[in-house]
Design a protein around this motif. Structure first.
Motif, short mmCIF file in Angstrom:
data_model
loop_
_atom_site.label_atom_id
_atom_site.label_comp_id
_atom_site.label_asym_id
_atom_site.label_seq_id
_atom_site.Cartn_x
_atom_site.Cartn_y
_atom_site.Cartn_z
N VAL A 19 1.03 -1.55 -0.27
CA VAL A 19 -0.40 -0.45 0.30
C VAL A 19 1.23 1.52 0.31
CG1 VAL A 19 -1.77 1.38 0.88
CG2 VAL A 19 -1.89 -0.53 1.28
N PHE A 20 1.54 1.50 0.42
CA PHE A 20 2.62 2.66 1.31
C PHE A 20 3.59 2.71 -0.88
CE2 PHE A 20 7.75 3.68 0.85
CZ PHE A 20 7.65 5.12 1.50
N VAL A 21 3.94 1.59 -0.94
CA VAL A 21 4.53 1.55 -2.29
C VAL A 21 3.93 2.66 -3.46
CG1 VAL A 21 5.67 -0.08 -4.43
CG2 VAL A 21 6.09 -0.47 -2.16
N LEU A 22 2.45 1.68 -3.16
CA LEU A 22 1.98 2.26 -4.79
C LEU A 22 1.59 3.20 -4.49
CD1 LEU A 22 -0.78 -0.48 -4.78
CD2 LEU A 22 1.02 0.09 -6.67
N PRO A 52 4.83 11.37 11.52
CA PRO A 52 6.17 10.58 11.90
C PRO A 52 5.73 9.21 12.92
CG PRO A 52 6.12 13.30 12.87
CD PRO A 52 4.61 13.24 12.16
N PHE A 53 4.36 9.50 13.27
CA PHE A 53 3.93 8.03 13.63
C PHE A 53 4.08 7.31 12.82
CE2 PHE A 53 2.15 11.33 16.35
CZ PHE A 53 3.10 11.31 17.44
N LEU A 54 3.20 7.56 11.47
CA LEU A 54 3.22 7.07 10.02
C LEU A 54 4.24 6.33 9.72
CD1 LEU A 54 0.06 8.92 7.85
CD2 LEU A 54 0.35 6.72 9.58
N GLU A 55 5.19 7.09 9.83
CA GLU A 55 6.42 6.68 9.47
C GLU A 55 7.18 5.94 10.47
OE1 GLU A 55 8.77 10.18 7.04
OE2 GLU A 55 8.78 10.81 9.46
N ILE A 56 7.30 5.98 11.48
CA ILE A 56 7.66 5.10 12.42
C ILE A 56 7.20 3.62 12.31
CG2 ILE A 56 7.52 4.59 15.30
CD1 ILE A 56 8.09 7.29 15.98
N GLY A 57 6.06 3.53 11.65
CA GLY A 57 4.62 2.28 11.12
C GLY A 57 5.12 2.28 10.53
N LEU A 58 5.69 2.88 9.53
CA LEU A 58 6.11 1.48 7.91
C LEU A 58 7.70 1.24 8.55
CD1 LEU A 58 6.36 1.81 4.87
CD2 LEU A 58 7.48 4.28 4.77
N ALA A 148 18.26 -0.40 -9.54
CA ALA A 148 18.23 -1.22 -9.35
C ALA A 148 17.05 -1.98 -8.28
CB ALA A 148 19.30 -1.68 -8.47
N ALA A 149 16.96 -1.06 -7.29
CA ALA A 149 15.73 -1.12 -6.15
C ALA A 149 14.70 -0.83 -7.02
CB ALA A 149 16.00 0.41 -5.26
N ALA A 150 14.32 -0.42 -8.03
CA ALA A 150 12.85 -0.84 -8.68
C ALA A 150 13.17 -2.05 -9.14
CB ALA A 150 12.97 0.31 -9.51
N LEU A 151 13.81 -2.43 -9.10
CA LEU A 151 13.82 -3.32 -10.04
C LEU A 151 13.25 -4.57 -8.69
CD1 LEU A 151 14.04 -5.54 -12.49
CD2 LEU A 151 16.29 -5.91 -11.78
N ALA A 152 14.33 -4.71 -8.14
CA ALA A 152 14.19 -5.68 -6.99
C ALA A 152 12.63 -5.40 -6.08
CB ALA A 152 14.70 -5.22 -5.56
N VAL A 153 11.91 -3.66 -5.84
CA VAL A 153 10.43 -3.94 -5.55
C VAL A 153 10.14 -4.69 -6.88
CG1 VAL A 153 9.32 -2.76 -5.31
CG2 VAL A 153 11.28 -2.05 -4.23
N GLY A 154 10.53 -4.54 -7.50
CA GLY A 154 9.12 -5.49 -9.40
C GLY A 154 9.57 -7.17 -8.29
N PHE A 194 8.42 3.29 -11.34
CA PHE A 194 9.74 3.72 -10.59
C PHE A 194 10.90 4.39 -10.95
CE2 PHE A 194 7.91 2.42 -6.67
CZ PHE A 194 7.39 3.97 -6.10
N SER A 195 10.88 3.25 -12.79
CA SER A 195 11.86 3.47 -12.90
C SER A 195 11.94 4.47 -14.51
CB SER A 195 12.81 2.55 -14.18
OG SER A 195 13.02 0.92 -13.69
N LEU A 196 10.90 4.45 -14.72
CA LEU A 196 11.08 5.80 -15.32
C LEU A 196 10.27 7.05 -15.28
CD1 LEU A 196 8.87 7.25 -17.87
CD2 LEU A 196 7.00 7.02 -17.48
N VAL A 197 10.51 7.53 -13.52
CA VAL A 197 9.87 8.63 -12.62
C VAL A 197 12.33 8.74 -12.40
CG1 VAL A 197 10.65 9.28 -9.82
CG2 VAL A 197 8.01 8.31 -11.81
#
Length: 205
Positions: A19-22, A52-58, A148-154, A194-197
């Motif tokens: 959900v966060f990634v999207l 800040p609380f959402l970031e901690i939760g993430l 590389a991170a975009a590829l790893a997420v995919g 993510f690769s395009l951006v």
């Protein structure tokens, strides 16, 4: 903690991260397509008191996902499951993604730390978020890491999208094909987005 409980928490924490990634992808797309709107969005986001609380939760979700995934992998090994993963659907991509889930997850956790150190700690001043992002991506090493991170997420989503439904008991012969196609489509969307951006921002520095 039983294997079924571990599988449940892996699936739950993974779903939260998806959900966060999207949502994050939707936000950064503005950086490439509508820079002014992106700056307004970023400024508004960082004024949210609960951020800040959402970031901690993430962060907790990310660490939990990695921790429970490693626990599951170790439990499987201790139980004598040493078989090499082979796709029974003759799908080499699915087999490769499944075999490298643990490594990919650890790499993504390391990337998250790098990403936050570059663009969150400290956070750029209001109106300078896009400039800071472009500066980071103007460096070839960073550009390669982000791609590389975009590829790893995919790849993570190629396997994880189906695995989540299986762990939660939602995968059956009737919906299996639809779930696999949806997971694969989401994986390509995230990888491509993510690769395009990343490439567009690097090109416009």
């Amino acid at each position: 903690m039983g294997v079924s409980v571990v599988r449940f928490w892996v699936a739950l924490s993974g779903s939260m991260l998806v959900v966060f990634v999207l949502v994050h992808l939707a936000g950064v797309l503005l950086a490439a397509l509508a820079p002014a709107s992106f700056e307004s969005y970023a400024a508004s986001l960082h004024r949210v008191a609960l951020l800040p609380f959402l970031e901690i939760g993430l962060l907790v979700a990310a660490l939990s996902h990695v921790g429970f995934s490693l626990k599951k992998a170790i439990s499987n090994r201790l139980a004598g499951n040493h078989a090499n993963l082979v796709s029974r659907r003759q799908d080499p991509l699915a087999a490769f993604a499944a075999a490298n889930q643990a490594i990919g997850g650890l790499l993504l956790l390391l990337f998250l730390g790098l990403h936050l150190s570059q663009l969150r700690w400290p956070r750029p001043e209001a109106g300078e978020e896009l400039v800071a992002l472009r500066v980071v991506l103007s460096q070839p090493f960073n550009l390669a890491i982000y791609l590389a991170a975009a590829l790893a997420v995919g790849l993570h989503l190629v396997h994880g999208g189906e695995a989540v439904h299986r762990s939660l008991g939602l995968l059956d012969p009737v919906n299996a094909v639809r779930i696999r196609k949806a997971a694969r489509g989401m994986a390509w969307l995230v990888l491509g987005g993510f690769s395009l951006v990343t490439l567009l921002l690097a090109a416009h520095y």
